[in-house]
Design a protein around this motif. Sequence first.
Motif, short mmCIF file in Angstrom:
data_model
loop_
_atom_site.label_atom_id
_atom_site.label_comp_id
_atom_site.label_asym_id
_atom_site.label_seq_id
_atom_site.Cartn_x
_atom_site.Cartn_y
_atom_site.Cartn_z
N LYS A 80 -8.06 -2.34 -18.53
CA LYS A 80 -9.43 -2.36 -19.04
C LYS A 80 -10.41 -3.05 -18.09
N TYR A 81 -9.96 -4.15 -17.48
CA TYR A 81 -10.92 -5.01 -16.79
C TYR A 81 -10.76 -5.09 -15.28
N LEU A 82 -9.69 -4.53 -14.73
CA LEU A 82 -9.49 -4.57 -13.29
C LEU A 82 -9.59 -3.14 -12.76
N PRO A 83 -10.53 -2.87 -11.83
CA PRO A 83 -10.71 -1.50 -11.31
C PRO A 83 -9.41 -0.93 -10.74
N CYS A 84 -9.28 0.37 -10.81
CA CYS A 84 -8.05 1.04 -10.38
C CYS A 84 -7.68 0.71 -8.95
N GLU A 85 -8.67 0.58 -8.09
CA GLU A 85 -8.37 0.31 -6.68
C GLU A 85 -7.79 -1.08 -6.45
N LYS A 86 -7.89 -1.93 -7.46
CA LYS A 86 -7.31 -3.27 -7.35
C LYS A 86 -5.84 -3.30 -7.82
N HIS A 87 -5.37 -2.19 -8.38
CA HIS A 87 -3.96 -2.04 -8.73
C HIS A 87 -3.26 -1.55 -7.46
N LEU A 88 -2.74 -2.46 -6.67
CA LEU A 88 -2.32 -2.15 -5.31
C LEU A 88 -0.99 -1.40 -5.23
N ASN A 141 6.21 -7.30 -11.77
CA ASN A 141 6.65 -6.65 -10.53
C ASN A 141 5.60 -5.74 -9.91
N LYS A 142 4.37 -5.76 -10.45
CA LYS A 142 3.27 -5.01 -9.87
C LYS A 142 2.31 -5.96 -9.15
N VAL A 143 1.66 -5.44 -8.14
CA VAL A 143 0.80 -6.28 -7.30
C VAL A 143 -0.67 -5.93 -7.56
N TYR A 144 -1.47 -6.98 -7.77
CA TYR A 144 -2.89 -6.78 -8.07
C TYR A 144 -3.75 -7.64 -7.16
N ASP A 145 -4.88 -7.09 -6.76
CA ASP A 145 -5.88 -7.83 -5.99
C ASP A 145 -6.91 -8.37 -6.98
N VAL A 146 -6.91 -9.68 -7.19
CA VAL A 146 -7.81 -10.30 -8.18
C VAL A 146 -8.90 -11.12 -7.51
N MET A 162 2.77 5.51 -4.60
CA MET A 162 2.27 4.14 -4.80
C MET A 162 2.86 3.23 -3.71
N SER A 163 2.03 2.35 -3.18
CA SER A 163 2.46 1.45 -2.11
C SER A 163 3.44 0.41 -2.63
N THR A 164 4.31 -0.06 -1.75
CA THR A 164 5.22 -1.15 -2.09
C THR A 164 4.98 -2.32 -1.16
#
Length: 473
Positions: free
Chosen positions: A66-74, A24-29, A1-3
């Motif tokens: 549930k609502y944010l696609p996996c690829e947006k979990h950076l 502490n996790k990064v998301y692209d919203v 996983m990227s940091t």
Amino acid sequence: MSTFTLAQVAECNTTSSCWVIIRNKVYDVTDFIFNHPGGPQVIMDYAGKDATAAFVPIHPSDTLDKYLPCEKHLGTLDEASIRELRAANQSKGKSRDELRVEEAVKNKPPLGRMINIQDIEEIAKKILPYKAMAYYASAADDSISCVENARAFSRFFFRPRVMKAVSGVDPSTTMLGYKSSIPVYISGSALARLGHPLGEMVSSNSSLSYAQIAAARGSSEQPLLFQLYKHKNDDIAARRIREVEELGYKAICLTVDALVPSNRELDTRASHYLEEYENEGKITRGNAADKSGDVSTLGTAGGLIVNNDLDMTWEKTIPWIRSVTKLPIVVKGIQCVADAVLAVEAGCEGIVLSNHGGCFSYVASSLPPMEVLYKIRCERPDVFAKTEVYIDGGVRRGTDILKALCLGARTVGLGRAFLYAQSAYGEAGAIHLVRILEREIKFAMASLGVRTIDQLAPELVERVDWQPLGSKL
């Protein structure tokens, strides 16, 4: 996983590239900004920043999955950034509102001094963060329906019977076949965690997941009814219904009286009040002090319901729910006799007479549920034989509950009262409230001359219109 570093996240703070940090996790919203129920500004306020404190209290833990696609979990923050963020949060001073709450909690009276619903509400309003208080206490327009919901009970008087055997009073009853020790249920309410981190009430907009709520039951036999705000997307609505059915919820309580945001001005003004409070009365004008523009009236409440299905009908929606689930259907938000009859004709197993506590109803001056109950008793008493009738809104005493039961209600729901109880005293507060209601109900039953709930009847109450004190004829 990227940091990532805090600096890297901070660069993504525009509508074309928006990242946030949550736990502490990064998301692209970015793609979610203009689809957010609360509006884009809610997200942009935290663009490139840590949004944990704002996100966690009002969202279930599985929301992002549930609502944010996996690829947006950076990915996650790197260790240095986590330490830096933790240190910044620890060194950050407390707001004036937080300090006010701390002082109020310190001076909170013991739970044993709370002897009625009003006592608990007054304490809760003192210790709640202002934004939570404004959300819980706000009502539509001039609060007419909210006030009249409670006043309506004062127009009904008992006609007690004496010389009746009343030892061993039993206030138990059933709701959809499930036994309840008292004729009370907790109405579905959103965002209970605003008041207490461990609190939650069953709703489509709960801050805990439906699975977390089901897992918290004391027993798998404890009945949970799911308050459904039907999503305008049938696939999303169907997934929601099937999920709660698999989790063991016992009925679908379809809310039909809160489809569009109402004008809850106390809630809407909350952010402005807090801004002035923190600035000790000074108003931050910026560069647009004298410019007109659209006023956002969503507040905390409005953002919860913007995806509701606005095209529900008796002919379409009830059969559609039947096609999705075998659970009983209760329609919540009946405000007139005609709709009570339509619900019966649609085969609904229950109806809730409610104007959403005077908060959300289409017309802010809708009739108090107690008056609607009385009209059904007078005009269409056959409704009570064909479906279970429940009522919520304005209940302040055990005597209010018995007045409703005399007219045909099977059980009575309380929402705000439990929000305040758990906000002020946690789980112990909710239990204490149940004990208060049980005591008041038992006392009133004995005073009426009845030993069991099925002995309550219309002839034990009378509706009386009194002239207001000082009025002129």
